[in-house]
Design an enzyme around this catalytic site. Structure first.
Site, short mmCIF file in Angstrom:
data_model
loop_
_atom_site.label_atom_id
_atom_site.label_comp_id
_atom_site.label_asym_id
_atom_site.label_seq_id
_atom_site.Cartn_x
_atom_site.Cartn_y
_atom_site.Cartn_z
N GLY A 123 -44.71 -7.32 -23.11
CA GLY A 123 -45.61 -8.38 -23.52
C GLY A 123 -46.54 -8.90 -22.45
N GLN A 124 -46.64 -8.21 -21.31
CA GLN A 124 -47.55 -8.66 -20.26
C GLN A 124 -48.99 -8.59 -20.78
OE1 GLN A 124 -45.20 -6.39 -19.91
NE2 GLN A 124 -43.92 -6.90 -18.18
N ARG A 125 -49.83 -9.47 -20.28
CA ARG A 125 -51.21 -9.55 -20.73
C ARG A 125 -51.91 -8.18 -20.69
NH1 ARG A 125 -54.30 -13.71 -21.82
NH2 ARG A 125 -52.99 -15.21 -20.74
N LEU A 165 -50.66 -5.30 -21.11
CA LEU A 165 -50.10 -4.37 -22.09
C LEU A 165 -50.45 -4.73 -23.54
CD1 LEU A 165 -46.52 -3.85 -20.61
CD2 LEU A 165 -48.50 -2.33 -20.41
#
Length: 138
Positions: A69-71, A73
């Site tokens: 869920g990293q920005r 990705l």
């Protein structure tokens, strides 16, 4: 491929679901899946890419895709939408500062045509933490 083979594949597919676990980084997606699978959760690190867990119960198979869920990705989430039956949107209910970001990402997901038939569950995670939110209006 014969007719009987096609019928068998369709009947098998009826009992199989593809589920995406999505949410901002650090929401607890991987921890939830590891707990469900009775795995050790002491050494969890951020998911870079995705993990796949398959749960079989009776004649039902759940193929669960845990996507980072990293920005950086999030634009790639679209690559996982094909043939998705359900989405579990995991929210860190203790992270008040990123709730607007969480809301915007969820709204963006809900506008995707390829997810039109998918069911949605919003999972308010980390309710056990002091100061976590209990009411959500997304």
């Amino acid at each position: 491929m014969g007719l009987l083979t096609i019928i068998r594949k369709n009947r098998q597919k009826e009992h199989e679901m593809r589920i995406l676990f999505l949410g901002l980084d650090n929401a607890g997606k991987t921890t939830i899946l590891k707990k469900l699978n009775k795995e050790d959760i002491s050494g969890i690190s951020p998911t870079l890419g995705f993990n796949i867990k398959t749960f079989v119960h009776d004649r039902y198979t759940l193929n669960i895709w845990d996507v980072g869920g990293q920005r950086m990705l999030r634009p790639y989430w679209r690559n996982y939408f094909e043939q998705t039956d359900a989405i579990v949107w995991v929210v860190d209910s203790g992270d008040r500062f990123r709730m607007q970001d969480c809301k915007e990402e969820l709204h963006s997901l809900l506008t995707e045509d390829r997810l039109a038939g998918a069911s949605l569950l919003v999972f308010a995670n980390k309710q056990d933490l002091e100061g976590s939110m209990t009411n959500f209006l997304m």
